[in-house]
Design an enzyme around this catalytic site. Structure first.
Site, PDB file in Angstrom:
ATOM      1  N   HIS A 133     -32.177  40.347 -17.147  1.00  0.00           N
ATOM      2  CA  HIS A 133     -30.857  39.948 -17.650  1.00  0.00           C
ATOM      3  C   HIS A 133     -30.925  38.550 -18.272  1.00  0.00           C
ATOM      4  O   HIS A 133     -30.426  38.329 -19.379  1.00  0.00           O
ATOM      5  CB  HIS A 133     -29.826  39.973 -16.518  1.00  0.00           C
ATOM      6  CG  HIS A 133     -28.489  39.414 -16.905  1.00  0.00           C
ATOM      7  ND1 HIS A 133     -27.657  40.035 -17.800  1.00  0.00           N
ATOM      8  CD2 HIS A 133     -27.862  38.258 -16.528  1.00  0.00           C
ATOM      9  CE1 HIS A 133     -26.560  39.303 -17.963  1.00  0.00           C
ATOM     10  NE2 HIS A 133     -26.665  38.218 -17.201  1.00  0.00           N
ATOM     11  N   GLU A 201     -23.557  44.240 -10.288  1.00  0.00           N
ATOM     12  CA  GLU A 201     -24.155  43.323  -9.322  1.00  0.00           C
ATOM     13  C   GLU A 201     -24.037  43.909  -7.918  1.00  0.00           C
ATOM     14  O   GLU A 201     -23.289  44.853  -7.675  1.00  0.00           O
ATOM     15  CB  GLU A 201     -23.451  41.947  -9.352  1.00  0.00           C
ATOM     16  CG  GLU A 201     -23.429  41.323 -10.744  1.00  0.00           C
ATOM     17  CD  GLU A 201     -23.077  39.841 -10.764  1.00  0.00           C
ATOM     18  OE1 GLU A 201     -23.211  39.168  -9.727  1.00  0.00           O
ATOM     19  OE2 GLU A 201     -22.681  39.359 -11.851  1.00  0.00           O
TER      20      GLU A 201
HETATM   21 MN    MN Z   1     -22.152  37.543 -12.833  1.00  0.00          MN
END
Ligand code: MN
Length: 415
Positions: A133, A201
């Protein structure tokens, strides 16, 4: 292990799991619960019927709107509650199976209950621990040749977020408004974000507090971490691009985050531990650790349109984290920052190695240049009003499955 209670084969809530949450039924007061298959287990009812007598837990701990007091009892006690649940519902124990009156008090159909926010979150931190990411974002916004900033492999990067706007799955929210500066404009403009995004997440929740000045080592971290949830860190990319220099995320992030309702314990996840990536260059001694500290948790994201047509858009895995939870907590406390029971620490967007495994629209559509085709013929660069984003997560090994269920939320137009 098997249960006398029928459990669908693909259930996240197997007899190996027994996560903890808070539920409500018929507008009664919230109570602590666990779940097995399609049945919510009322822990307050079990306590009243004497199942946890040997532990001497006060009624008020179970008749409570949050898990905090329960978690604060400590792992010695909470692990025993979980062990009693496993024993009570396993095929070796028929006592509850044949007691219709008690079963009625304890077991509720999952579809009949409303799940509540599991913990009262005092403090919330968001890390940035997926190297893929960070590489993708660095490539898009800075320099493809030097995508990672020089500190990335030395420090688990993070920022302090906002606890008040963390909501439980099923809570819809309003598209945030704010300042953006279009690329071709000289001055900023105000209005609803045009680039609403999700971030796939996971978050861990601390179960023990520390005092100012005290640090938690990587070796001690698991004693301080109660369990985990799925976490959607909603983000407004156009607002973020304009506001993040020089101090980092602010209003692009704090309008809403959504968590899954069941807190899966570290103990239930223990058998899915895997090794993390070898960290090169070697990290400072306080960040070094031994043993397998990553966890193999399959993650998925889909978008459902207003009409309910669902399109899978990403398959990722929590094992891709560059920095593990032990390192995150050790880093967070190395300066003496104190932690509290119920604090939430999100991982940062979890992206895998290629575009099938990216954890945000920003990466999946490469900043809107490669839109996602939806089954109804529309396309998405970012998230539209009335879209629902659904994230799921589970770990599996042979016949053993331990999962999180899902976290979902729908975007409503700005008010
Ligand atoms: Mn975040």
């Amino acid at each position: 292990m098997k249960s006398w209670l029928p459990i669908p084969l693909d259930s996240d809530f197997s007899i190996y799991n027994f996560p903890f949450g808070v539920y409500q039924i018929d507008n009664q007061k919230p109570r602590l619960a666990s779940i097995l298959g399609e049945h919510v287990i009322d822990l307050a009812a079990m306590n009243a019927l004497g199942f946890f007598n040997e532990l001497g837990i006060a009624e008020s701990v179970f008749e409570n709107s949050f898990l905090n007091d329960f978690i604060a009892l400590g792992k010695n006690t909470t692990n025993k509650v979980r062990a009693i649940l496993i024993e009570t519902f396993s095929t070796d124990n028929a006592a509850l199976a044949v007691n219709e009156e008690h079963k009625k008090l304890i077991l509720k159909n999952y579809q009949d209950v409303k799940m509540c926010m599991p913990v009262k979150v005092g403090n919330y931190t968001d890390f940035y621990s997926s190297i893929q990411h960070a590489t993708n974002v660095g490539t898009m916004f800075r320099d493809p040749k030097n995508a990672l900033l020089p500190n990335y492999k030395h420090i688990p990067i993070g920022y302090h977020g906002r606890a008040s706007s963390i909501t439980v799955s099923g809570t819809n929210f309003y598209r945030p408004k704010g300042q953006t500066k279009p690329a071709d404009a000289e001055l900023p403009v105000f209005g609803p974000t045009k680039q609403l995004d999700f971030e796939l997440e996971m978050a861990f929740i601390t179960g023990k507090s520390t005092q100012l000045g005290q640090s938690v080592s990587t070796a001690q971290a698991e004693d301080f971490i109660f369990g985990m949830v799925l976490f959607n860190d909603w983000s407004a990319r156009d607002m973020q691009t304009w506001e993040y220099v020089p101090l980092g995320p602010f209003l692009a992030k704090n309008f809403c985050s959504t968590v899954s309702p069941w807190v899966v314990t570290l103990e239930a996840l223990a058998q899915f531990r895997v090794a993390g990536e070898v960290q090169e260059p070697t990290v400072l001694p306080y960040l070094q650790y031994s043993g397998n500290k990553n966890i193999d948790i399959n993650l998925s994201v889909s978008i459902a349109t207003e009409k309910g047509i669902e399109q899978p858009i990403s398959l990722s895995n929590y094992k891709y984290m560059y920095w593990n939870m032990n390192q995150q907590l050790a880093h967070h406390t190395v300066n003496g920052c104190n932690i509290e029971v119920g604090d939430m620490y999100a991982s940062g967007t979890i992206s895998g190695n290629d575009e099938t495994a990216y954890g945000s629209m920003l990466e999946l559509t490469w900043r809107g240049t490669k839109p996602i085709q939806m089954p109804d013929g529309t396309e998405r660069k970012f998230i539209n009003n009335y879209d629902t984003v659904i994230m799921k997560g589970y770990a599996a090994k042979g016949d053993i499955r331990v999962g999180f269920g899902e976290v979902r939320a729908k975007v409503l137009p700005s008010i």
